[in-house]
Motif scaffolding. Sequence first.
Motif, PDB file in Angstrom:
ATOM      1  N   MET A 301       0.843  -1.202   0.000  1.00 18.38           N
ATOM      2  CA  MET A 301       0.000   0.000   0.000  1.00 18.38           C
ATOM      3  C   MET A 301       0.874   1.246   0.000  1.00 18.38           C
ATOM      4  N   THR A 302       0.247   2.367  -0.314  1.00 20.22           N
ATOM      5  CA  THR A 302       0.930   3.666  -0.225  1.00 20.22           C
ATOM      6  C   THR A 302       0.291   4.447   0.919  1.00 20.22           C
ATOM      7  N   ILE A 303       1.129   5.061   1.741  1.00 18.78           N
ATOM      8  CA  ILE A 303       0.607   5.804   2.901  1.00 18.78           C
ATOM      9  C   ILE A 303       0.168   7.209   2.473  1.00 18.78           C
ATOM     10  N   ASP A 304      -1.081   7.562   2.801  1.00 20.35           N
ATOM     11  CA  ASP A 304      -1.578   8.909   2.500  1.00 20.35           C
ATOM     12  C   ASP A 304      -1.480   9.836   3.711  1.00 20.35           C
ATOM     13  N   THR A 305      -1.937   9.325   4.863  1.00 22.22           N
ATOM     14  CA  THR A 305      -2.042  10.177   6.052  1.00 22.22           C
ATOM     15  C   THR A 305      -1.664   9.380   7.287  1.00 22.22           C
ATOM     16  N   ILE A 306      -0.993  10.036   8.209  1.00 15.23           N
ATOM     17  CA  ILE A 306      -0.724   9.396   9.511  1.00 15.23           C
ATOM     18  C   ILE A 306      -1.362  10.270  10.584  1.00 15.23           C
ATOM     19  N   VAL A 307      -2.315   9.686  11.325  1.00 15.88           N
ATOM     20  CA  VAL A 307      -2.972  10.437  12.398  1.00 15.88           C
ATOM     21  C   VAL A 307      -2.391   9.925  13.713  1.00 15.88           C
ATOM     22  N   ASN A 308      -1.655  10.802  14.386  1.00 18.75           N
ATOM     23  CA  ASN A 308      -0.952  10.373  15.585  1.00 18.75           C
ATOM     24  C   ASN A 308      -1.779  10.641  16.835  1.00 18.75           C
TER      25      ASN A 308
END
Length: 356
Positions: A301-308
């Motif tokens: 997969m390709t990462i779009d967003t990281i919500v920490n």
Amino acid sequence: MSSYLRLSGINKTYGDFVALDNVNLDVAKGEFVTFLGPSGSGKTTTLMIIAGFEQATRGSVEIEGVSLSGLDPQDRNIGIVFQNYALFPHKTAADNVYFPLQMRGVKRAEGLKKAQAMLELVGLEGFAHRYPKELSGGQQQRVALARALVFEPDLLLLDEPLGALDKNLREQMQIEIKRIQRKLGVTTIFVTHDQTEAMSMSDRIVVFSKGNIEQSGPPLDIYHRPTTRFVADFIGESNLIPGHIANAAEGVVESPVLGTCRYLTNGQPSVSNGDEVAVVIRPEHMKLSRNPIEGRSNARMTIDTIVNYGDNALVIGHAGEQPIRVRVLGADVVILHEGDECCFSWTDDAVFLVTS
Ligand code: ATP
């Protein structure tokens, strides 16, 4: 399960709008059942029909085999707590709690003694003489709970009772309500649209959608074994990935996104070769890594967003057109960056199927 409260074939229409469509439910004595569902799904209407404030268009409500139809709300011996406390402003806490006993002809001295005991049970022993305006929101809700319980109701109905409280107080009250309910063993129906509340408090969750019961079961069953797309999507977070059954006997599903994906056949809905299904994998059951992990099934997969969130992070990406959500521990997230290509992986036992 022996049934204590039984709803049979409940329908409710307003003009040509169908608010409830054939709701059937059995509740055991002492059970804590939560109605969970989106706004407008029919939870409150069902509760109001049980309480007698609304009449069903069709169907019946029974407690221990005795129909409640024709009984006014005050004659049903049901305790109710609403989100807005609805205490009498000119009565003290003790007199508010005494009120339902007074209605039942209990003498004041004896009634106030019972009210006092009930206020103690809800943790308000020093507050009997206070008026509602001298109590906090949480304390007022405890008084409302004491008032709903003091006459030993056959049933306790709670309609979003914690909705107006802040998060900490809410959590505290969840624990309190559960403790009191267990202690008294009173059969309880709790309405909420907060799923963590439903998960933490209930013996059983009944999921409503569009005037129907979608699924009913213990919280962990509902979470781990949703039987419909709606429940898989509504309870917790899910990846719902399309596929078709390649080998029903051995538990193999083919999916453009996951490739050949194996699942444990035990506890799955019944499927045949060629059936279209949705493969459900919870984000917390996936792992992210730079390279495939041996012993697990892997896809890219390709990462779009990281919500920490501090202790954990939600990584949202895509595999082709398919959105993929993975929950990772906070420490693992430092090696991941938005725009990266990476592997997501899972094990066979994390895979379950929904067909409807
Ligand atoms: P919420 O979580 O927002 O309280 P709910 O699941 O409790 O929602 P209900 O209040 O039971 O939903 O409402 C179910 C449906 O019936 C809604 O679409 C609502 O608009 C409709 N409804 C309720 N009462 C009436 C009424 N008196 N007249 C017309 N429609 C109504």
